[in-house]
Design a protein around this motif. Sequence first.
Motif, PDB file in Angstrom:
ATOM      1  N   GLY A 258     -39.860 -14.034  19.360  1.00  0.00           N
ATOM      2  CA  GLY A 258     -41.059 -14.853  19.435  1.00  0.00           C
ATOM      3  C   GLY A 258     -41.164 -15.637  20.724  1.00  0.00           C
ATOM      4  O   GLY A 258     -42.227 -16.161  21.052  1.00  0.00           O
ATOM      5  N   GLN A 259     -40.051 -15.723  21.489  1.00  0.00           N
ATOM      6  CA  GLN A 259     -40.039 -16.498  22.720  1.00  0.00           C
ATOM      7  C   GLN A 259     -40.636 -15.715  23.894  1.00  0.00           C
ATOM      8  O   GLN A 259     -41.523 -16.201  24.585  1.00  0.00           O
ATOM      9  CB  GLN A 259     -38.609 -16.915  23.048  1.00  0.00           C
ATOM     10  N   CYS A 260     -40.129 -14.484  24.108  1.00  0.00           N
ATOM     11  CA  CYS A 260     -40.593 -13.713  25.274  1.00  0.00           C
ATOM     12  C   CYS A 260     -41.349 -12.448  24.885  1.00  0.00           C
ATOM     13  O   CYS A 260     -41.856 -11.744  25.758  1.00  0.00           O
ATOM     14  CB  CYS A 260     -39.423 -13.358  26.191  1.00  0.00           C
ATOM     15  N   GLY A 261     -41.406 -12.157  23.592  1.00  0.00           N
ATOM     16  CA  GLY A 261     -42.163 -10.992  23.142  1.00  0.00           C
ATOM     17  C   GLY A 261     -41.409  -9.679  23.201  1.00  0.00           C
ATOM     18  O   GLY A 261     -41.980  -8.629  22.886  1.00  0.00           O
ATOM     19  N   ALA A 262     -40.134  -9.694  23.564  1.00  0.00           N
ATOM     20  CA  ALA A 262     -39.359  -8.453  23.647  1.00  0.00           C
ATOM     21  C   ALA A 262     -39.168  -7.847  22.253  1.00  0.00           C
ATOM     22  O   ALA A 262     -39.048  -8.569  21.267  1.00  0.00           O
ATOM     23  CB  ALA A 262     -38.000  -8.714  24.292  1.00  0.00           C
ATOM     24  N   GLN A 263     -39.154  -6.539  22.221  1.00  0.00           N
ATOM     25  CA  GLN A 263     -38.938  -5.810  20.973  1.00  0.00           C
ATOM     26  C   GLN A 263     -37.601  -5.080  21.062  1.00  0.00           C
ATOM     27  O   GLN A 263     -37.315  -4.423  22.070  1.00  0.00           O
ATOM     28  CB  GLN A 263     -40.065  -4.815  20.729  1.00  0.00           C
ATOM     29  N   HIS A 264     -36.795  -5.160  20.013  1.00  0.00           N
ATOM     30  CA  HIS A 264     -35.470  -4.554  20.014  1.00  0.00           C
ATOM     31  C   HIS A 264     -35.354  -3.573  18.848  1.00  0.00           C
ATOM     32  O   HIS A 264     -35.813  -3.854  17.743  1.00  0.00           O
ATOM     33  CB  HIS A 264     -34.394  -5.636  19.906  1.00  0.00           C
ATOM     34  N   PHE A 265     -34.731  -2.432  19.134  1.00  0.00           N
ATOM     35  CA  PHE A 265     -34.625  -1.368  18.151  1.00  0.00           C
ATOM     36  C   PHE A 265     -33.159  -0.983  17.935  1.00  0.00           C
ATOM     37  O   PHE A 265     -32.327  -1.140  18.838  1.00  0.00           O
ATOM     38  CB  PHE A 265     -35.419  -0.142  18.608  1.00  0.00           C
ATOM     39  N   PRO A 266     -32.828  -0.477  16.747  1.00  0.00           N
ATOM     40  CA  PRO A 266     -31.435  -0.086  16.480  1.00  0.00           C
ATOM     41  C   PRO A 266     -30.937   0.931  17.497  1.00  0.00           C
ATOM     42  O   PRO A 266     -31.693   1.802  17.945  1.00  0.00           O
ATOM     43  CB  PRO A 266     -31.500   0.535  15.069  1.00  0.00           C
ATOM     44  N   ARG A 267     -29.686   0.827  17.840  1.00  0.00           N
ATOM     45  CA  ARG A 267     -29.091   1.742  18.811  1.00  0.00           C
ATOM     46  C   ARG A 267     -28.037   2.604  18.156  1.00  0.00           C
ATOM     47  O   ARG A 267     -27.436   2.235  17.137  1.00  0.00           O
ATOM     48  CB  ARG A 267     -28.455   0.975  19.974  1.00  0.00           C
ATOM     49  N   THR A 268     -27.833   3.770  18.735  1.00  0.00           N
ATOM     50  CA  THR A 268     -26.777   4.676  18.311  1.00  0.00           C
ATOM     51  C   THR A 268     -25.990   5.085  19.549  1.00  0.00           C
ATOM     52  O   THR A 268     -26.577   5.479  20.556  1.00  0.00           O
ATOM     53  CB  THR A 268     -27.361   5.930  17.624  1.00  0.00           C
ATOM     54  N   ASP A 269     -24.683   4.968  19.485  1.00  0.00           N
ATOM     55  CA  ASP A 269     -23.836   5.292  20.637  1.00  0.00           C
ATOM     56  C   ASP A 269     -23.322   6.728  20.522  1.00  0.00           C
ATOM     57  O   ASP A 269     -22.612   7.052  19.558  1.00  0.00           O
ATOM     58  CB  ASP A 269     -22.643   4.333  20.703  1.00  0.00           C
ATOM     59  N   PRO A 270     -23.665   7.601  21.478  1.00  0.00           N
ATOM     60  CA  PRO A 270     -23.192   8.988  21.409  1.00  0.00           C
ATOM     61  C   PRO A 270     -21.723   9.114  21.786  1.00  0.00           C
ATOM     62  O   PRO A 270     -21.267   8.545  22.776  1.00  0.00           O
ATOM     63  CB  PRO A 270     -24.087   9.721  22.411  1.00  0.00           C
ATOM     64  N   VAL A 271     -20.996   9.855  20.970  1.00  0.00           N
ATOM     65  CA  VAL A 271     -19.569  10.112  21.200  1.00  0.00           C
ATOM     66  C   VAL A 271     -19.335  11.612  21.130  1.00  0.00           C
ATOM     67  O   VAL A 271     -19.773  12.269  20.184  1.00  0.00           O
ATOM     68  CB  VAL A 271     -18.704   9.420  20.123  1.00  0.00           C
ATOM     69  N   VAL A 272     -18.659  12.176  22.119  1.00  0.00           N
ATOM     70  CA  VAL A 272     -18.278  13.584  22.041  1.00  0.00           C
ATOM     71  C   VAL A 272     -16.912  13.692  21.370  1.00  0.00           C
ATOM     72  O   VAL A 272     -16.025  12.868  21.592  1.00  0.00           O
ATOM     73  CB  VAL A 272     -18.239  14.249  23.432  1.00  0.00           C
ATOM     74  N   ILE A 273     -16.786  14.675  20.502  1.00  0.00           N
ATOM     75  CA  ILE A 273     -15.502  14.952  19.860  1.00  0.00           C
ATOM     76  C   ILE A 273     -15.267  16.449  19.991  1.00  0.00           C
ATOM     77  O   ILE A 273     -16.149  17.251  19.684  1.00  0.00           O
ATOM     78  CB  ILE A 273     -15.472  14.468  18.402  1.00  0.00           C
ATOM     79  N   MET A 274     -14.085  16.832  20.456  1.00  0.00           N
ATOM     80  CA  MET A 274     -13.887  18.185  20.948  1.00  0.00           C
ATOM     81  C   MET A 274     -12.822  18.961  20.189  1.00  0.00           C
ATOM     82  O   MET A 274     -11.701  18.470  20.007  1.00  0.00           O
ATOM     83  CB  MET A 274     -13.455  18.145  22.423  1.00  0.00           C
ATOM     84  N   LEU A 275     -13.167  20.155  19.760  1.00  0.00           N
ATOM     85  CA  LEU A 275     -12.187  21.120  19.288  1.00  0.00           C
ATOM     86  C   LEU A 275     -11.800  21.949  20.510  1.00  0.00           C
ATOM     87  O   LEU A 275     -12.484  22.903  20.883  1.00  0.00           O
ATOM     88  CB  LEU A 275     -12.785  22.006  18.197  1.00  0.00           C
ATOM     89  N   VAL A 276     -10.731  21.549  21.164  1.00  0.00           N
ATOM     90  CA  VAL A 276     -10.257  22.222  22.379  1.00  0.00           C
ATOM     91  C   VAL A 276      -9.258  23.300  21.973  1.00  0.00           C
ATOM     92  O   VAL A 276      -8.246  23.004  21.320  1.00  0.00           O
ATOM     93  CB  VAL A 276      -9.602  21.219  23.351  1.00  0.00           C
ATOM     94  N   THR A 277      -9.521  24.542  22.347  1.00  0.00           N
ATOM     95  CA  THR A 277      -8.641  25.639  21.961  1.00  0.00           C
ATOM     96  C   THR A 277      -8.232  26.454  23.182  1.00  0.00           C
ATOM     97  O   THR A 277      -8.929  26.487  24.195  1.00  0.00           O
ATOM     98  CB  THR A 277      -9.321  26.573  20.944  1.00  0.00           C
ATOM     99  N   ARG A 278      -7.108  27.088  23.053  1.00  0.00           N
ATOM    100  CA  ARG A 278      -6.622  28.051  24.052  1.00  0.00           C
ATOM    101  C   ARG A 278      -5.900  29.135  23.267  1.00  0.00           C
ATOM    102  O   ARG A 278      -4.802  28.916  22.743  1.00  0.00           O
ATOM    103  CB  ARG A 278      -5.700  27.389  25.059  1.00  0.00           C
ATOM    104  N   GLY A 279      -6.574  30.276  23.142  1.00  0.00           N
ATOM    105  CA  GLY A 279      -6.016  31.335  22.317  1.00  0.00           C
ATOM    106  C   GLY A 279      -5.986  30.910  20.862  1.00  0.00           C
ATOM    107  O   GLY A 279      -7.005  30.509  20.289  1.00  0.00           O
ATOM    108  N   ASN A 280      -4.797  30.957  20.291  1.00  0.00           N
ATOM    109  CA  ASN A 280      -4.622  30.659  18.873  1.00  0.00           C
ATOM    110  C   ASN A 280      -4.146  29.229  18.628  1.00  0.00           C
ATOM    111  O   ASN A 280      -3.630  28.915  17.560  1.00  0.00           O
ATOM    112  CB  ASN A 280      -3.606  31.648  18.273  1.00  0.00           C
ATOM    113  N   ARG A 281      -4.348  28.353  19.629  1.00  0.00           N
ATOM    114  CA  ARG A 281      -3.867  26.978  19.509  1.00  0.00           C
ATOM    115  C   ARG A 281      -5.003  25.974  19.699  1.00  0.00           C
ATOM    116  O   ARG A 281      -5.984  26.246  20.389  1.00  0.00           O
ATOM    117  CB  ARG A 281      -2.770  26.703  20.549  1.00  0.00           C
ATOM    118  N   ALA A 282      -4.844  24.818  19.084  1.00  0.00           N
ATOM    119  CA  ALA A 282      -5.806  23.725  19.221  1.00  0.00           C
ATOM    120  C   ALA A 282      -5.090  22.500  19.784  1.00  0.00           C
ATOM    121  O   ALA A 282      -3.900  22.278  19.520  1.00  0.00           O
ATOM    122  CB  ALA A 282      -6.445  23.388  17.879  1.00  0.00           C
TER     123      ALA A 282
END
Length: 316
Positions: free
Chosen positions: A169-193
């Motif tokens: 109500g002071q400056c009129g700014a509008q704020h919206f929910p945020r989501t933080d992107p995270v990469v999660i990796m299945l790293v493989t080499r041949g038959n191993r992880a």
Amino acid sequence: MRHSESVTFGGSGLDRAAHLRGDSEAVARLRAGGGQVLVLWRGRIPVADAGGLVWLDADHPLVADLPAPVFLGLDDGVTRFAVDLPGWVPAEGAPTPAFLDQSRIRHPRLATDQGFAELRAEMTRLTAREAELAATARAIIGWHGSHGFCAACGAATEMVNAGWQRACGQCGAQHFPRTDPVVIMLVTRGNRALLGRSPGWPEGMYSCLAGFMEPGETVEAAVRREVAEETGIRTGAVRYLASQPWPFPASLMIGCAAEALSDTITLDPAELEDALWIGREELLEAMAGQHPVVRPAREGSIAHFLLSNWLADRLL
């Protein structure tokens, strides 16, 4: 629905009815006309001892004196809301934080077989719809709890748009929910992880490597950077596999497969306590709880989903 969407907290088809959020009168009528409220306490969700979320009527004694709840959506004809329970302290005191807290915190206005529980401990006992609703509620309630003041001018903000926006109500700014992107990796080499473990994890627990994306970075670049930073392993081809909302507090886990181009692990001790290559046969033992050293990632997590589906050759 693709198999990858069956991950815990994945889309269950909830109608979020975003078109109603701006109509405060319509939302109020829905709440008064049979709306069901999920009351959260310190991020914990209300559950029954037999399993399942505990929904309360809008006029329930535990709900009546609380602020206006957040509108979650329409669940097969039932209007769902969520609200935070501030200030209350149980007679026995607040529980000591634990990696995987299995405790139930009883409230005098809940039934004796109901209590507040950690979502991570309950997520595999919930239906797909319950899990999506609980994850949404925890993330949005957590956002309100940490964004009570305007980032532009510092003034207090108020909840608007049925809980999906905060207005200054002071400056009129509008704020919206945020989501933080995270990469999660299945790293493989041949038959191993490639697996790693962070400091402070339970003894023997290993998981896929993961890390937050940085501004100006693609998903593929983030995967290659994080793997190189944490283990010194170079990776080539990267492809998307699945995603998972992870409301602890507000992340989106972007699951990817990455092909390793090197073998030698050079550990960054500031990031990981240990990292190792594990073959399919050993991983099968670990997933069955029979490996002498390695315990698998927590069931319900996208890491567990990626590893178990890699073993079953069901990754699309």
